[in-house]
Design an enzyme around this catalytic site. Structure first.
Site, PDB file in Angstrom:
ATOM      1  CD  GLU A   1      -2.743  -1.218   2.600  1.00  0.00           C
ATOM      2  OE1 GLU A   1      -2.016  -0.445   3.558  1.00  0.00           O
ATOM      3  OE2 GLU A   1      -3.619  -1.898   2.759  1.00  0.00           O
TER       4      GLU A   1
ATOM      5  CE1 TYR B   1       7.619   0.396  -3.000  1.00  0.00           C
ATOM      6  CE2 TYR B   1       5.604   1.670  -2.572  1.00  0.00           C
ATOM      7  CZ  TYR B   1       6.918   0.951  -1.998  1.00  0.00           C
ATOM      8  OH  TYR B   1       7.226   1.381  -0.792  1.00  0.00           O
TER       9      TYR B   1
HETATM   10  C1  LIG Z   1      10.615   5.799  -1.326  1.00  0.00           C
HETATM   11  C2  LIG Z   1      12.339   5.545  -0.922  1.00  0.00           C
HETATM   12  C3  LIG Z   1      12.320   4.464  -0.254  1.00  0.00           C
HETATM   13  C4  LIG Z   1      13.204   5.541  -2.487  1.00  0.00           C
HETATM   14  O1  LIG Z   1      14.509   4.998  -1.831  1.00  0.00           O
HETATM   15  P1  LIG Z   1      15.726   5.339  -2.783  1.00  0.00           P
HETATM   16  O2  LIG Z   1      16.887   4.779  -2.136  1.00  0.00           O
HETATM   17  O3  LIG Z   1      15.927   6.859  -2.959  1.00  0.00           O
HETATM   18  O4  LIG Z   1      15.252   4.824  -3.961  1.00  0.00           O
HETATM   19  P2  LIG Z   1      16.331   4.495  -5.498  1.00  0.00           P
HETATM   20  O5  LIG Z   1      17.590   5.333  -5.263  1.00  0.00           O
HETATM   21  O6  LIG Z   1      16.437   2.928  -5.360  1.00  0.00           O
HETATM   22  O7  LIG Z   1      15.437   4.720  -6.461  1.00  0.00           O
HETATM   23  C5  LIG Z   1      14.720   4.125  -7.720  1.00  0.00           C
HETATM   24  C6  LIG Z   1      13.991   4.815  -8.478  1.00  0.00           C
HETATM   25  O8  LIG Z   1      12.686   5.375  -7.879  1.00  0.00           O
HETATM   26  C7  LIG Z   1      12.292   6.574  -8.195  1.00  0.00           C
HETATM   27  N1  LIG Z   1      12.517   7.673  -7.357  1.00  0.00           N
HETATM   28  C8  LIG Z   1      13.116   7.622  -6.184  1.00  0.00           C
HETATM   29  N2  LIG Z   1      13.144   8.602  -5.221  1.00  0.00           N
HETATM   30  C9  LIG Z   1      12.350   9.513  -6.209  1.00  0.00           C
HETATM   31  C10 LIG Z   1      12.144  10.775  -5.949  1.00  0.00           C
HETATM   32  N3  LIG Z   1      12.413  11.564  -4.848  1.00  0.00           N
HETATM   33  N4  LIG Z   1      11.144  11.487  -7.026  1.00  0.00           N
HETATM   34  C11 LIG Z   1      11.086  10.921  -8.333  1.00  0.00           C
HETATM   35  N5  LIG Z   1      11.511   9.564  -8.424  1.00  0.00           N
HETATM   36  C12 LIG Z   1      11.909   8.737  -7.345  1.00  0.00           C
HETATM   37  C13 LIG Z   1      13.178   6.780  -9.564  1.00  0.00           C
HETATM   38  O9  LIG Z   1      12.654   6.348 -10.385  1.00  0.00           O
HETATM   39  C14 LIG Z   1      14.401   5.955  -9.332  1.00  0.00           C
HETATM   40  O10 LIG Z   1      15.243   5.790 -10.272  1.00  0.00           O
HETATM   41  P3  LIG Z   1      16.289   6.869 -10.767  1.00  0.00           P
HETATM   42  O11 LIG Z   1      17.094   7.226  -9.501  1.00  0.00           O
HETATM   43  O12 LIG Z   1      17.061   6.021 -11.672  1.00  0.00           O
HETATM   44  O13 LIG Z   1      15.607   7.795 -11.379  1.00  0.00           O
HETATM   45  C15 LIG Z   1      12.501   6.757  -0.036  1.00  0.00           C
HETATM   46  O14 LIG Z   1      12.508   7.907  -0.856  1.00  0.00           O
HETATM   47  C16 LIG Z   1      12.058   6.888   1.316  1.00  0.00           C
HETATM   48  O15 LIG Z   1      12.545   6.029   2.301  1.00  0.00           O
HETATM   49  N6  LIG Z   1      11.118   7.659   1.526  1.00  0.00           N
HETATM   50  C17 LIG Z   1      10.559   7.756   2.898  1.00  0.00           C
HETATM   51  C18 LIG Z   1       9.832   6.695   3.378  1.00  0.00           C
HETATM   52  C19 LIG Z   1       8.680   6.078   2.246  1.00  0.00           C
HETATM   53  O16 LIG Z   1       8.029   6.968   1.682  1.00  0.00           O
HETATM   54  N7  LIG Z   1       8.688   4.641   2.226  1.00  0.00           N
HETATM   55  C20 LIG Z   1       7.833   4.081   1.157  1.00  0.00           C
HETATM   56  C21 LIG Z   1       6.375   3.957   1.998  1.00  0.00           C
HETATM   57  S1  LIG Z   1       5.265   3.190   0.743  1.00  0.00           S
END
Ligand SMILES: CC(C)(COP(=O)(O)OP(=O)(O)OC[C@H]1O[C@@H](n2cnc3c(N)ncnc32)[C@H](O)[C@@H]1OP(=O)(O)O)[C@@H](O)C(=O)NCCC(=O)NCCS
Length: 145
Positions: A101, A113
């Site tokens: 979710e 996702y």
């Molecule tokens: C969501 C989260 C886990 C992503 O972690 P991350 O390590 O930055 O993700 P990745 O580096 O593996 O990114 C993979 C892809 O996701 C997308 N993405 C990640 N962060 C993004 C952002 N801020 N804006 C847009 N796209 C994003 C991109 O497509 C990215 O690929 P790219 O870097 O080649 O463009 C992180 O932002 C987080 O912990 N957020 C707060 C907690 C949260 O929201 N958890 C999920 C709850 S459902």
């Protein structure tokens, strides 16, 4: 990436990553995480660089319970690596589908996702305390040894 399977001894480290990644009302404390890790079917992975994921497998279905990457470790592929490994672990444990979710306002997670192969299968309106709706997403898992 240095993903390791998390045990109850990692509960404090997991809680610290969670606290850096979520606003106060959404944080899971060490005791809550330790209790979760003791339950059957739990898959938990941690990267000391500042990432964690917890999923649960029940029969042929699995669910992502939480995913967090600390702000300083984001956009380096850690979130994707955690998701991919959680899906592999769940498939090895017998799950055919992974569910999750996510808030319709969480642009970063929605992009992540979607790029991991999850597709929307449901919508829970006004689901979160901030009034946002939850997208229910699903991915078909393929067993790879
Ligand atoms: C969501 C989260 C886990 C992503 O972690 P991350 O390590 O930055 O993700 P990745 O580096 O593996 O990114 C993979 C892809 O996701 C997308 N993405 C990640 N962060 C993004 C952002 N801020 N804006 C847009 N796209 C994003 C991109 O497509 C990215 O690929 P790219 O870097 O080649 O463009 C992180 O932002 C987080 O912990 N957020 C707060 C907690 C949260 O929201 N958890 C999920 C709850 S459902």
């Amino acid at each position: 990436m240095t993903l390791v399977a998390a045990t109850p001894s990692h509960a404090a480290a997991l809680a610290a990553i969670h606290a850096e990644s979520f606003p106060p009302p959404d944080r899971w404390d060490r005791d809550a995480i330790a209790a979760l890790l003791a339950q059957p079917g739990i898959i938990a992975l941690i990267d000391p660089a500042g990432g964690m994921v917890i999923a649960r497998v029940a029969f042929d279905e699995a669910e992502i319970l939480t995913l967090a990457v600390c702000p300083g470790a984001r956009r380096s592929g850690l979130g994707r690596a955690l998701m991919d490994e959680a899906c592999r672990c769940a498939a090895r444990a017998g799950a055919a589908s992974m569910f999750l979710e996510v808030s319709d306002r969480n642009a970063a997670a929605l992009r992540l996702y979607g790029s991991c192969g999850f597709v929307q299968v449901g919508l829970r309106r006004d689901y979160y305390s901030n009034g946002s709706s939850a997208l229910v997403m699903r991915k078909t898992l393929e067993y790879v040894s």
